[in-house]
Write an enzyme that holds these catalytic residues in place. Structure first.
Site, mmCIF file in Angstrom:
data_model
loop_
_atom_site.group_PDB
_atom_site.id
_atom_site.type_symbol
_atom_site.label_atom_id
_atom_site.label_comp_id
_atom_site.label_asym_id
_atom_site.label_seq_id
_atom_site.Cartn_x
_atom_site.Cartn_y
_atom_site.Cartn_z
ATOM 1 N N TYR A 285 47.833 42.830 38.910
ATOM 2 C CA TYR A 285 47.286 42.206 40.106
ATOM 3 C C TYR A 285 48.272 42.229 41.272
ATOM 4 C CZ TYR A 285 43.925 39.839 36.944
ATOM 5 O OH TYR A 285 42.951 39.538 36.038
ATOM 6 N N THR A 326 41.014 48.502 35.822
ATOM 7 C CA THR A 326 41.633 47.422 36.573
ATOM 8 C C THR A 326 41.740 46.175 35.720
ATOM 9 O OG1 THR A 326 39.654 46.298 37.455
ATOM 10 C CG2 THR A 326 40.423 48.283 38.618
ATOM 11 N N ASP A 327 42.657 45.300 36.104
ATOM 12 C CA ASP A 327 42.660 43.962 35.526
ATOM 13 C C ASP A 327 41.414 43.231 36.019
ATOM 14 O OD1 ASP A 327 43.601 41.779 34.042
ATOM 15 O OD2 ASP A 327 45.675 42.185 34.624
ATOM 16 N N TRP A 328 41.191 42.053 35.495
ATOM 17 C CA TRP A 328 39.881 41.415 35.635
ATOM 18 C C TRP A 328 39.656 40.822 37.030
ATOM 19 C CZ3 TRP A 328 39.490 44.180 31.877
ATOM 20 C CH2 TRP A 328 38.604 44.033 30.812
#
Length: 614
Positions: A285, A326-328
């Protein structure tokens, strides 16, 4: 119930996934994954391809049934996302029993057979073999064998044990249908306050690279195949240098800084992961601030939005052509009940969800983590804003992994076998031994360790269960009556609970409160004090050095494992994979991206004493 197989005229068994009664190339197990991918890609509708590019949480219903309502975390009924949105990648949270997990996998795969091309589901998980319970990071073991946190595996500093752990975890995952791991987490925790250190392997880049290789061998094998679990290595290009150690899940933790100019040092383990063929890569992030590379300023946006990071560095310079997920929740705010966590759109907060999606696609990502907003991408393709050729690039990478894992040929599992394999006695014994051996003896004044068994000791204990203690001594209620005192404490943190997930993250100061120090001083005045500190982050242990006879670090260990180590029944052999700072002032003065940079640490990296059983 297993799927019905068909037989071609030459005897080849296959699954008729599209129901047309013939053996199509993508259904043909004799062809290569590349050939099958090319065939299927040419058959799929744009909506089907787009569905591949989303991965989110769905939850297990009672007794392994499909949950056809929104869940505690999941946003939609299962059929809505699998059939309605063509999604085929899901992150599973709670698994109560092995049989339930296996049954749910089979029910989910049967549902997927109802889609136009019968594309099987890939089930992923965050780490779930240790002790941390944090919905945003990891899950405690439940029915699976329980091992120390990755930081404890690093403390063992034994590549054979690490590969053994990964192999055990792979076998347990496969037994319940989990074929993708959202790990290893190979960030280098160079900021001592960062709240995600328990899942790392310490900050020595060379050793973490070696551990990464062993870990990937255990999960994926030498190459991805039908017995593999596909790993998504994270968080590229390294999430450790968080400003003030604040985590980038939250708006106040969005900045990563490099005052020591060590950006490339943090890349080293990822280079090894690429060499070892990691199936996926996940950017963090974090938003780099003030970073230049080769004299060029890096855009101050979250790494997944950053074309210089994903395409120029990861794809072009490092040569990675696997899946980038991607991260969440980078596109939409996350609403859970009455709580909201803003989308981690750091540096692009002013963009709307469609514009964020475009920025991510331009950066070079393949899959949107924690999202199910397929309609946004459908609209972008139908309007001509995103060419279908761009979708094909990501869909091909994603399908290749499914074919290499053998999911198209048989994604089903045996419920009885799942019960036999998951958490079996042999695996649990290996995990418990690793828990005990990973303990790190930092101080052992007057050889108080190992605790002698004869005569049977009287033990004053805090935060140690009765059954574990009874195997080694007799509990007394007052330190004055004890031969030795054993006190377990966790590393300190500043409790927070304003944003969703925040309460599970241990952040802020590493100082213990003066009350605990004073009280344990009184305990130590009556009996030799053995202080066992659970290090999910380094803690400032300086106040305890004068009062504790022994100081021991643990990284996720049961009471039974701790007692086995303290008595020498299973001699501890851990060494610190990070350093223990002398003071918070030393932490504040250290450079965020530089390993081992606090002044005169009270216990340097590599500290670890051996104890000899009597």
């Amino acid at each position: 119930m297993r799927p019905e197989f068909h037989t071609a005229p030459d005897g080849t068994r296959f699954r008729d996934l599209n129901g047309n009664g013939i053996l199509d190339p993508y259904e043909d197990p004799r062809l290569t994954p590349e050939e099958r991918t090319d065939d299927l890609l040419g058959r799929m509708s744009p909506a089907e391809k787009i569905g591949l590019m989303f991965q989110t949480v769905i939850e297990i219903g009672p007794d392994g049934e499909l949950l056809e309502t929104p869940g505690a975390i999941s946003k939609s009924p299962t059929t809505d996302v699998v059939v309605g949105k063509n999604m085929t990648h899901f992150n599973v949270h709670a698994i109560r029993t092995a049989r339930e997990g296996a049954r749910w996998n089979n029910n989910l795969q049967r549902l997927a057979e109802c889609t136009p091309h019968g594309i099987p589901v890939t089930i992923s998980t965050d780490p779930r073999h240790a002790f941390v319970e944090n919905t945003g990071v990891a899950f405690s073991a439940g029915p699976f064998s329980q091992w120390p946190e990755p930081l404890g595996l690093a403390a063992l500093d034994d590549l054979e044990v690490i590969e053994q752990f990964a192999d055990v975890a792979r076998r347990e995952y496969c037994a319940v249908g989990i074929r993708a791991a959202l790990h290893p987490q190979i960030d280098l925790p160079t900021e001592a306050r960062w709240g995600r250190q328990a899942q790392t392997f310490g900050f020595d880049a060379e050793r973490v690279s070696q551990i990464t290789a062993a870990y990937l061998r255990g999960f994926q094998g030498d190459e991805l195949g039908t017995e593999s679990v596909a790993c998504t290595t994270k968080h590229f290009p390294g999430g450790g240098p968080q400003l003030d150690g604040e985590d980038a899940h939250f708006p106040y933790g969005r900045e990563q800084v490099y005052p020591g100019g060590m950006f490339d040092y943090h890349l080293e383990p990822f280079r090894e992961a690429i060499r070892r063929g990691t199936a996926g890569m996940m950017p963090y992030y974090g938003m780099p601030v003030g970073l230049e590379r080769n004299g060029v300023p890096i855009a101050e946006v979250g790494f997944a939005y950053n074309r210089q990071i994903v395409t120029d560095l990861l794809r072009d310079e490092l040569g990675y052509d696997g899946v980038v997920v991607t991260d969440w929740e980078l596109v939409n705010d996350n609403h859970v009940g009455d709580q909201v966590l803003p989308a981690r759109a750091w540096g692009v907060e002013d963009l709307d969800p469609t514009e964020r999606m475009l920025r991510l696609l331009d950066a070079g990502v393949d899959q949107f983590g924690g999202e199910e907003c397929t309609e946004l991408l459908v609209d972008l393709v139908e309007s001509g804003t995103v060419p279908l050729e761009r979708i094909d690039v990501s869909a091909r990478r994603i399908l290749l992994v499914k074919f290499r894992l053998g999911l198209f040929d048989d994604p089903y599992v045996d419920e009885d076998a799942a019960e036999r394999i998951v958490g079996n006695a042999d695996f649990r014994e290996l995990g418990t031994r690793a828990q005990a051996e990973s303990l790190t003896v930092l101080q052992n004044r007057d050889d108080v360790l190992p605790i002698r068994s004869e005569p049977r000791p009287r033990i004053y204990a805090e935060n140690v269960g009765d059954s574990a203690l009874a195997a080694y001594g007799d509990r007394v209620e007052r330190p004055e009556d004890a031969d030795v005192a054993i006190v377990r404490v966790g590393a300190p943190f500043e409790p927070r609970d304003d944003l969703f997930l925040e309460k599970w993250f241990h952040q802020g100061s590493l100082d213990f409160g003066p009350g605990l120090v004073s009280r344990l001083g009184r305990v130590a005045a009556h009996a030799p004090l053995v202080l066992v500190v659970g290090l999910d982050r380094p803690a400032v242990l300086t106040p305890f050095v004068p009062i504790a006879s022994a100081i021991v670090a643990d990284y996720g260990s049961s009471d039974a494992a701790v007692l086995a180590a303290l008595t020498g029944a299973v001699p501890p052999r851990g060494t610190l994979p990070v350093e223990i700072p002398r003071s918070m002032e030393a932490v504040r003065r250290s450079r965020t991206d530089v390993p081992g940079d606090t002044d005169e640490p009270i216990f340097p990296r590599g500290t670890g004493l051996s104890i000899v059983p009597a």
